[in-house]
Scaffold this active site. Structure first.
Site, PDB file in Angstrom:
ATOM      1  N   LYS A 137       0.232   4.251  -0.256  1.00 43.77           N
ATOM      2  CA  LYS A 137      -0.343   5.448   0.390  1.00 43.77           C
ATOM      3  C   LYS A 137      -0.074   6.686  -0.470  1.00 43.77           C
ATOM      4  CE  LYS A 137      -0.076   3.092   4.782  1.00 43.77           C
ATOM      5  NZ  LYS A 137      -0.023   3.183   6.249  1.00 43.77           N
TER       6      LYS A 137
ATOM      7  N   GLU B 288      -6.832   4.754   7.761  1.00 46.16           N
ATOM      8  CA  GLU B 288      -6.595   6.162   7.401  1.00 46.16           C
ATOM      9  C   GLU B 288      -7.812   6.751   6.690  1.00 46.16           C
ATOM     10  OE1 GLU B 288      -2.843   5.426   5.442  1.00 46.16           O
ATOM     11  OE2 GLU B 288      -2.012   4.859   7.385  1.00 46.16           O
TER      12      GLU B 288
ATOM     13  N   SER C 165       3.614  -2.236  10.183  1.00 47.81           N
ATOM     14  CA  SER C 165       5.072  -2.338  10.373  1.00 47.81           C
ATOM     15  C   SER C 165       5.620  -3.721  10.015  1.00 47.81           C
ATOM     16  CB  SER C 165       5.463  -1.946  11.794  1.00 47.81           C
ATOM     17  OG  SER C 165       5.069  -0.600  12.055  1.00 47.81           O
TER      18      SER C 165
ATOM     19  N   GLY D 193       2.773   2.194  10.760  1.00 53.29           N
ATOM     20  CA  GLY D 193       3.743   3.285  10.625  1.00 53.29           C
ATOM     21  C   GLY D 193       4.477   3.626  11.902  1.00 53.29           C
TER      22      GLY D 193
ATOM     23  N   ASN E  80       0.882  -1.162   0.000  1.00 50.37           N
ATOM     24  CA  ASN E  80       0.000   0.000   0.000  1.00 50.37           C
ATOM     25  C   ASN E  80       0.917   1.209   0.000  1.00 50.37           C
ATOM     26  OD1 ASN E  80      -1.727   2.093   0.498  1.00 50.37           O
ATOM     27  ND2 ASN E  80      -2.387   1.394   2.525  1.00 50.37           N
TER      28      ASN E  80
ATOM     29  N   GLU F   8      -5.257  -4.862  10.412  1.00 50.07           N
ATOM     30  CA  GLU F   8      -4.247  -3.842  10.644  1.00 50.07           C
ATOM     31  C   GLU F   8      -4.509  -3.125  11.964  1.00 50.07           C
ATOM     32  OE1 GLU F   8      -2.318  -2.730   6.578  1.00 50.07           O
ATOM     33  OE2 GLU F   8      -3.800  -1.233   7.140  1.00 50.07           O
TER      34      GLU F   8
ATOM     35  N   HIS G  71      -9.496   1.165   4.890  1.00 47.50           N
ATOM     36  CA  HIS G  71      -8.230   1.390   5.601  1.00 47.50           C
ATOM     37  C   HIS G  71      -8.476   2.363   6.759  1.00 47.50           C
ATOM     38  CE1 HIS G  71      -4.112   2.509   6.492  1.00 47.50           C
ATOM     39  NE2 HIS G  71      -3.747   1.423   5.848  1.00 47.50           N
TER      40      HIS G  71
END
Ligand code: 13P
Length: 248
Positions: free
Chosen positions: A12, A97, A213, A173, A10, A167, A95
């Site tokens: 991003k 985000e 991660s 991250g 991904n 996730e 996701h």
């Protein structure tokens, strides 16, 4: 039944079109593995150049977002037919985000899952808990509820094709990976949830990824777990390390 491993990057909001092509070329020889589905989910503006750059390779194309209508007055959005015409096969939906920064809720996410299937795209449906929910110990119920809402009205045959990405938000991250046991606990619970909502054959077929991660150093241990069929990788997908994850 053995499930085929799926390792997806991904990207991003990283990589200009020229950087994207450069990355594809850097990774080309590193991501060859006949036993693994390798997918690059790239920013909308990189889709056309990346589609061209991966021609003749084993890499498949994914997108990071789309809207549920085919066309019309939806400023800033892109549609499933647009993605399909460019060779996109996978689409990331839900996701954290998109949920947290852009306010997408489970109603829209459910609509997106159904629209993706109706359009011939394979959803990579993301779920996962915040650090607060992890600490409160209520993460299992939370993820169960996400899955149940997001798959409302989705058929068993569709779920057999689906990819679910677990996730944990606290691991995205941050450099803090869930341990292989923590990841396996939730991925197993997700598979059991699919068995409850559908049936054993559907639960056996659905592919479940871990994301958060994941890197060249921890991938092998995570991927060795029974219920972890792949990874959804952010930061490490932008580096040669991604090749080590594909071959972990
Ligand atoms: P990182 O691998 O950078 O933690 O990102 C994970 C992720 O959000 C993939 O969708």
């Amino acid at each position: 039944m053995a499930r085929r491993r799926i390792i997806a990057g991904n990207w991003k909001m990283n990589m200009t079109p020229s950087q994207a092509v450069e990355l594809v070329n850097t990774l080309k020889d590193l991501v060859v593995n006949p036993d693994v589905d390798v997918v690059y989910c790239v920013p909308a503006i990189d889709i056309v150049p990346v589609a061209e750059a991966i021609k003749g390779t084993n890499v498949q194309l994914g997108a990071e977002n789309f809207y549920i209508e085919d066309k019309g007055a939806f400023t800033g959005e892109i549609s499933a037919p647009m993605l399909k015409e460019c060779g996109v096969k996978y689409i990331i939906i839900g996701h954290s985000e998109r949920r947290d920064i852009f306010g997408e809720n489970d109603i829209l996410i459910n609509q997106k899952v159904k629209k993706a299937f109706a359009s011939g795209l394979t959803p990579i449906l993301c779920c996962g808990e915040s650090l607060a929910l992890r600490k409160a110990g209520t993460y299992t119920e939370w993820i169960k509820r996400q899955i149940t809402w997001d798959l409302t009205g989705v058929t068993a045959d569709q779920v057999k094709e689906l990819v679910i990405a677990y996730e944990p938000i606290w691991a995205i991250g941050t450099g803090e990976t869930a341990t292989a046991d923590q990841a396996e606990e939730v991925c197993k619970m997700i598979r059991e949830t699919i068995a409850e909502l559908y049936d054993a054959a559907t639960a056996e077929a659905v592919r479940i990824q871990y994301g958060g991660s994941m890197n060249a150093g921890n991938a092998a241990e995570l991927l060795a777990k029974d219920n972890i069929d792949g990874g959804l990788i952010g930061g490490a997908a932008l580096k040669p390390d991604f090749g080590q994850i594909v071959n972990a």
